[in-house]
Design an enzyme around this catalytic site. Structure first.
Site, PDB file in Angstrom:
ATOM      1  N   VAL A 119       0.865  -1.193   0.000  1.00  0.00           N
ATOM      2  CA  VAL A 119       0.000   0.000   0.000  1.00  0.00           C
ATOM      3  C   VAL A 119       0.899   1.239   0.000  1.00  0.00           C
ATOM      4  CG1 VAL A 119      -1.750   1.298   1.262  1.00  0.00           C
ATOM      5  CG2 VAL A 119      -1.774  -1.216   1.304  1.00  0.00           C
ATOM      6  N   GLY A 127      -1.722  12.557   3.130  1.00  0.00           N
ATOM      7  CA  GLY A 127      -2.385  13.435   4.093  1.00  0.00           C
ATOM      8  C   GLY A 127      -3.611  14.141   3.548  1.00  0.00           C
ATOM      9  N   GLY A 131      -5.016   7.795   0.734  1.00  0.00           N
ATOM     10  CA  GLY A 131      -4.652   6.458   1.178  1.00  0.00           C
ATOM     11  C   GLY A 131      -5.889   5.716   1.677  1.00  0.00           C
ATOM     12  N   TYR A 162      -4.168   2.069   9.483  1.00  0.00           N
ATOM     13  CA  TYR A 162      -5.071   0.943   9.214  1.00  0.00           C
ATOM     14  C   TYR A 162      -6.180   0.853  10.265  1.00  0.00           C
ATOM     15  CZ  TYR A 162      -1.647  -0.443   5.711  1.00  0.00           C
ATOM     16  OH  TYR A 162      -0.816  -0.461   4.625  1.00  0.00           O
TER      17      TYR A 162
HETATM   18  C1  LIG Z   1       0.441   5.002   4.801  1.00  0.00           C
HETATM   19  C2  LIG Z   1      -0.046   5.820   3.614  1.00  0.00           C
HETATM   20  C3  LIG Z   1      -0.524   4.866   2.526  1.00  0.00           C
HETATM   21  C4  LIG Z   1      -1.203   6.721   4.072  1.00  0.00           C
HETATM   22  O1  LIG Z   1      -1.689   7.424   2.956  1.00  0.00           O
HETATM   23  P1  LIG Z   1      -2.301   8.912   3.117  1.00  0.00           P
HETATM   24  O2  LIG Z   1      -2.910   9.257   1.820  1.00  0.00           O
HETATM   25  O3  LIG Z   1      -1.257   9.821   3.638  1.00  0.00           O
HETATM   26  O4  LIG Z   1      -3.388   8.660   4.241  1.00  0.00           O
HETATM   27  P2  LIG Z   1      -4.768   9.440   4.414  1.00  0.00           P
HETATM   28  O5  LIG Z   1      -4.525  10.891   4.167  1.00  0.00           O
HETATM   29  O6  LIG Z   1      -5.809   8.780   3.609  1.00  0.00           O
HETATM   30  O7  LIG Z   1      -5.059   9.213   5.965  1.00  0.00           O
HETATM   31  C5  LIG Z   1      -6.185   8.512   6.414  1.00  0.00           C
HETATM   32  C6  LIG Z   1      -6.192   8.533   7.923  1.00  0.00           C
HETATM   33  O8  LIG Z   1      -5.040   7.840   8.425  1.00  0.00           O
HETATM   34  C7  LIG Z   1      -4.251   8.732   9.214  1.00  0.00           C
HETATM   35  N1  LIG Z   1      -2.855   8.448   8.875  1.00  0.00           N
HETATM   36  C8  LIG Z   1      -2.249   8.596   7.677  1.00  0.00           C
HETATM   37  N2  LIG Z   1      -0.973   8.200   7.755  1.00  0.00           N
HETATM   38  C9  LIG Z   1      -0.779   7.801   9.023  1.00  0.00           C
HETATM   39  C10 LIG Z   1       0.340   7.282   9.703  1.00  0.00           C
HETATM   40  N3  LIG Z   1       1.515   7.094   9.114  1.00  0.00           N
HETATM   41  N4  LIG Z   1       0.172   6.965  10.999  1.00  0.00           N
HETATM   42  C11 LIG Z   1      -1.010   7.148  11.617  1.00  0.00           C
HETATM   43  N5  LIG Z   1      -2.119   7.628  11.018  1.00  0.00           N
HETATM   44  C12 LIG Z   1      -1.991   7.952   9.725  1.00  0.00           C
HETATM   45  C13 LIG Z   1      -4.652  10.122   8.795  1.00  0.00           C
HETATM   46  O9  LIG Z   1      -4.438  11.049   9.816  1.00  0.00           O
HETATM   47  C14 LIG Z   1      -6.108   9.942   8.497  1.00  0.00           C
HETATM   48  O10 LIG Z   1      -6.866   9.919   9.701  1.00  0.00           O
HETATM   49  P3  LIG Z   1      -8.389  10.478   9.749  1.00  0.00           P
HETATM   50  O11 LIG Z   1      -9.193   9.591   8.839  1.00  0.00           O
HETATM   51  O12 LIG Z   1      -8.744  10.350  11.182  1.00  0.00           O
HETATM   52  O13 LIG Z   1      -8.280  11.890   9.251  1.00  0.00           O
HETATM   53  C15 LIG Z   1       1.062   6.750   3.064  1.00  0.00           C
HETATM   54  O14 LIG Z   1       1.508   7.579   4.113  1.00  0.00           O
HETATM   55  C16 LIG Z   1       2.245   6.018   2.473  1.00  0.00           C
HETATM   56  O15 LIG Z   1       2.229   5.649   1.303  1.00  0.00           O
HETATM   57  N6  LIG Z   1       3.294   5.816   3.285  1.00  0.00           N
HETATM   58  C17 LIG Z   1       4.527   5.217   2.787  1.00  0.00           C
HETATM   59  C18 LIG Z   1       4.350   3.770   2.432  1.00  0.00           C
HETATM   60  C19 LIG Z   1       3.893   2.947   3.619  1.00  0.00           C
HETATM   61  O16 LIG Z   1       4.412   3.065   4.715  1.00  0.00           O
HETATM   62  N7  LIG Z   1       2.886   2.081   3.330  1.00  0.00           N
HETATM   63  C20 LIG Z   1       2.341   1.180   4.322  1.00  0.00           C
HETATM   64  C21 LIG Z   1       3.115  -0.087   4.347  1.00  0.00           C
HETATM   65  S1  LIG Z   1       2.435  -1.239   5.548  1.00  0.00           S
END
Ligand SMILES: CC(C)(COP(=O)(O)OP(=O)(O)OC[C@H]1O[C@@H](n2cnc3c(N)ncnc32)[C@H](O)[C@@H]1OP(=O)(O)O)[C@@H](O)C(=O)NCCC(=O)NCCS
Length: 182
Positions: A119, A127, A131, A162
């Site tokens: 993912v 943000g 995601g 998650y």
């Molecule tokens: C993890 C990832 C997919 C999140 O995507 P994103 O588009 O930034 O997430 P969103 O903006 O949809 O966030 C959704 C919710 O999760 C929370 N969230 C996002 N990233 C988070 C993190 N790293 N830790 C905790 N909460 C997080 C947000 O605050 C948001 O909360 P809300 O619904 O209460 O507002 C992205 O940060 C990423 O690609 N990271 C690098 C790759 C990675 O680590 N993948 C996971 C491997 S297991």
């Protein structure tokens, strides 16, 4: 809108950007598909979700590089994609331009269980709720195949990401266990 199908409601954090719309794409994503000739349509940004497997591996590698993941042999990535049950991609489409901004895939026994892998959302688009939208898309696709047990392996720093979608750690004390070759 041609064969572009509106699917998502706009995540709140992007709702103020009137030029962004959210769609699911059911065919090949071609440059310029579904775009009218006028300037407004050319400039309008759309976020498109797709289950097409025909992903440019170099573009995917670039996306994974952008979040600092270690590189994997492309022939193995290709094989993993070919053998995945579900491949979900997220694209920013503006006029003739399209850019891979998110990816996830799932393996499955096609009946009961699926496991989500890889993912990723490009840092430029993190943000903003994308995601979560990508995960919702994956879960919706898995549910439509009547898969009811969905698991994943969360890196420690994304456990809460998650959790916001209802994933639980160690439900009823069940532990994930791993075996690695020595
Ligand atoms: C993890 C990832 C997919 C999140 O995507 P994103 O588009 O930034 O997430 P969103 O903006 O949809 O966030 C959704 C919710 O999760 C929370 N969230 C996002 N990233 C988070 C993190 N790293 N830790 C905790 N909460 C997080 C947000 O605050 C948001 O909360 P809300 O619904 O209460 O507002 C992205 O940060 C990423 O690609 N990271 C690098 C790759 C990675 O680590 N993948 C996971 C491997 S297991």
């Amino acid at each position: 809108m041609g064969f572009w199908k509106t699917w998502f409601s706009t995540p709140e954090s992007l709702a103020t950007n009137k030029t962004t719309s959210f769609e699911e794409h059911t065919g090949e994503i071609r440059s310029g598909s579904g775009v009218n000739g006028d300037a407004a349509a050319r400039n309008a940004e759309r976020i498109v979700f797709s289950t097409e497997r025909d992903i440019d591996l170099y573009e995917l590698e670039e996306l994974c590089d952008a979040v600092g993941w270690s590189r994997r042999p492309l022939r193995k990535v290709k094989k993993a994609i070919e053998h995945s049950f579900l491949v979900a991609s997220m694209w920013q489409v503006r006029g003739n331009q399209r850019r891979l901004i998110g990816f996830a895939r799932a393996t499955s026994d096609h009946a009961f269980n699926a496991t989500i892998w890889d993912v990723v959302v490009h840092p430029d688009f993190q943000g903003k709720g994308l995601g979560k939208a990508l995960m919702k898309y994956v879960l919706r696709k898995l549910r439509s195949e009547e898969i009811s047990n969905v698991t994943l392996f969360a890196d420690p720093h994304v456990v809460d990401f998650y959790r916001t979608m209802g994933f639980m750690s160690d439900p009823e004390g069940i532990k994930g266990m791993f075996w690695y070759p020595h």
